[in-house]
Design a protein around this motif. Structure first.
Motif, PDB file in Angstrom:
ATOM      1  N   UNK A   9       0.808  -1.224   0.000  1.00 29.78           N
ATOM      2  CA  UNK A   9       0.000   0.000   0.000  1.00 29.78           C
ATOM      3  C   UNK A   9       0.839   1.270   0.000  1.00 29.78           C
ATOM      4  N   UNK A  10       2.149   1.133  -0.223  1.00 32.77           N
ATOM      5  CA  UNK A  10       2.994   2.321  -0.290  1.00 32.77           C
ATOM      6  C   UNK A  10       2.587   3.245  -1.442  1.00 32.77           C
ATOM      7  N   UNK A  11       1.857   2.720  -2.402  1.00 33.53           N
ATOM      8  CA  UNK A  11       1.391   3.558  -3.518  1.00 33.53           C
ATOM      9  C   UNK A  11       0.437   4.648  -3.037  1.00 33.53           C
ATOM     10  N   UNK A  12      -0.106   4.487  -1.838  1.00 34.65           N
ATOM     11  CA  UNK A  12      -1.045   5.474  -1.301  1.00 34.65           C
ATOM     12  C   UNK A  12      -0.371   6.484  -0.371  1.00 34.65           C
ATOM     13  N   UNK A  13       0.943   6.361  -0.184  1.00 35.64           N
ATOM     14  CA  UNK A  13       1.615   7.299   0.717  1.00 35.64           C
ATOM     15  C   UNK A  13       1.731   8.671   0.070  1.00 35.64           C
ATOM     16  N   UNK A  20      -0.969  11.045   8.614  1.00 29.35           N
ATOM     17  CA  UNK A  20      -2.335  11.551   8.499  1.00 29.35           C
ATOM     18  C   UNK A  20      -2.755  11.654   7.037  1.00 29.35           C
ATOM     19  N   UNK A  21      -1.896  12.280   6.227  1.00 29.43           N
ATOM     20  CA  UNK A  21      -2.215  12.467   4.809  1.00 29.43           C
ATOM     21  C   UNK A  21      -2.320  11.116   4.097  1.00 29.43           C
ATOM     22  N   UNK A  22      -1.397  10.216   4.384  1.00 31.22           N
ATOM     23  CA  UNK A  22      -1.364   8.920   3.706  1.00 31.22           C
ATOM     24  C   UNK A  22      -2.579   8.060   4.059  1.00 31.22           C
ATOM     25  N   UNK A  23      -2.958   8.038   5.333  1.00 29.74           N
ATOM     26  CA  UNK A  23      -4.136   7.263   5.743  1.00 29.74           C
ATOM     27  C   UNK A  23      -5.399   7.824   5.100  1.00 29.74           C
ATOM     28  N   UNK A  24      -5.472   9.144   4.986  1.00 30.01           N
ATOM     29  CA  UNK A  24      -6.624   9.778   4.340  1.00 30.01           C
ATOM     30  C   UNK A  24      -6.681   9.425   2.859  1.00 30.01           C
ATOM     31  N   UNK A  25      -5.529   9.475   2.209  1.00 35.21           N
ATOM     32  CA  UNK A  25      -5.464   9.132   0.787  1.00 35.21           C
ATOM     33  C   UNK A  25      -5.847   7.674   0.566  1.00 35.21           C
ATOM     34  N   UNK A  26      -5.374   6.793   1.450  1.00 31.43           N
ATOM     35  CA  UNK A  26      -5.700   5.367   1.348  1.00 31.43           C
ATOM     36  C   UNK A  26      -7.207   5.151   1.349  1.00 31.43           C
ATOM     37  N   UNK A  65      -9.574   7.296   0.766  1.00 27.79           N
ATOM     38  CA  UNK A  65     -10.199   7.960  -0.376  1.00 27.79           C
ATOM     39  C   UNK A  65     -10.053   7.139  -1.648  1.00 27.79           C
ATOM     40  N   UNK A  66      -8.842   6.658  -1.918  1.00 29.89           N
ATOM     41  CA  UNK A  66      -8.564   5.963  -3.174  1.00 29.89           C
ATOM     42  C   UNK A  66      -8.997   4.497  -3.152  1.00 29.89           C
ATOM     43  N   UNK A  67      -8.733   3.809  -2.052  1.00 29.81           N
ATOM     44  CA  UNK A  67      -8.988   2.368  -2.003  1.00 29.81           C
ATOM     45  C   UNK A  67     -10.386   2.024  -1.505  1.00 29.81           C
ATOM     46  N   UNK A  68     -10.962   2.908  -0.682  1.00 25.69           N
ATOM     47  CA  UNK A  68     -12.278   2.613  -0.108  1.00 25.69           C
ATOM     48  C   UNK A  68     -13.369   3.559  -0.597  1.00 25.69           C
TER      49      UNK A  68
END
Length: 325
Positions: A202-206, A223-229, A231-234
């Motif tokens: 999941x490093x692609x979402x960092x 914070x930013x990476x978890x939010x992006x994850x 948004x993009x994956x879920x």
């Protein structure tokens, strides 16, 4: 002394060897090498990594033990206790949310994920960075790959999961210009990395906060990476309206009772993806839970445990209330 000389000679040989293929006695290593070369890694780097004594000849016995089915079941049973324990850290969540207001303003606007949901995930994963990892992600997955014999569907899944994460780590370190011996990613026993506990796949979402490259040990980037994850994956793109959520504290308690009474219980699903396995669904056919159910599904893309997701919702709700006081 002789052993030390042997290692030095072996390392010297690796440094000066020329590699232009992915030929390994271990077929799984060959698969990993071909995968990373396809993703832009040089043959030389891939070979040096997979032939490195310091990376592929070390094994994580603790990690391997806890990834066995018996211990995974125990972990899931303990999730309820974990949720109840974390409630006492809600004041810490509120302080955290106030401290990082600027970052959360940015992520909510860009990704549409509630700040209190991210804070709840980070408190569950590493208690906002206070829990320090004790394993090495690559060694965790290498241990799985070397020792797993794919005789069952689960073992096949474990093997493929291990290989894909090893490949992700090699690619990650190659792109960052790190030598194999310097490619150390502190992780949980399951191989999850950083404050938000990202699997290497999941490093692609960092994403870094005001930086080009993310560092998952930095709170802002976590914070930013978890939010992006999410948004993009879920497909989490719209902030939760807490006024549409029923009494989450009461619902959490009802869910635990339901799970105790039903061996194959799921908060949101009646069956698995391929429709083979059926579950006793807590929220199915209950119209008043439709809105909550959709967000529980999104959180379960981060961790597929119903207990994890309902725990995140409960912590997030209480943190939201704490912020409003």
């Amino acid at each position: 002394m002789i052993l030390k000389i042997f290692f030095i000679l072996s390392l010297t040989t690796l440094l000066f060897a020329k590699y232009d293929t992915c030929e390994f006695k271990n077929k799984d290593y060959a698969d990993i090498c071909n995968k990373v070369v396809k993703d832009g890694v040089s043959y030389e780097y891939a070979n040096q990594f997979l032939l490195s004594y310091f990376k592929t000849q070390k094994f994580d016995e603790i990690s391997y033990k806890y990834l066995q089915p018996k211990y995974i079941k125990i972990h899931r049973k303990n999730e309820k206790k974990a949720n109840n324990t974390l409630v006492k850290y809600i004041p810490d969540m509120v302080k955290h949310l106030k401290k990082y207001t600027e970052v959360y303003d940015y992520t909510e606007k860009k990704y549409g994920v509630n700040r209190e949901i991210i804070a709840a995930i980070l408190i569950k994963e590493t208690r906002l960075g206070k829990i320090k990892p004790k394993h090495d992600a690559f060694i965790v997955f290498n241990t799985l790959v070397v020792r797993t014999i794919p005789n069952t569907p689960r073992e096949k899944w474990l093997l493929n999961m291990g290989k894909s994460n090893m490949a992700s780590i090699i690619t990650h370190c190659y792109k960052k210009g790190i030598t194999p011996e310097e490619c150390n990613l502190p992780s949980s026993y399951a191989g999850a990395v950083g404050i938000p506990q990202f699997m290497p796949n999941n490093f692609i979402y960092t994403e870094g906060y005001k930086t080009e490259i993310a560092d998952l040990t930095k709170m802002e980037d976590a914070i930013v990476s978890a939010s992006k994850f999410l948004n993009k994956k879920a497909d989490f793109k719209e902030l939760i309206d807490w006024n549409k959520i029923p009494n989450i504290i009461e619902l959490e308690s009802q869910w635990y009772d339901f799970e105790f009474e039903n061996e194959n219980a799921s908060f949101v699903y009646a069956k698995n993806k391929n429709g083979v396995k059926k579950y006793q669904c807590f929220a199915c056919d209950r119209a008043e839970l439709d809105y909550l159910r959709e967000y529980i599904k999104k959180i379960m893309r981060y961790n597929n445990s119903s207990n994890y997701a309902i725990g995140v919702m409960r912590l997030a709700y209480e943190a939201k209330m704490g912020l409003s006081k």
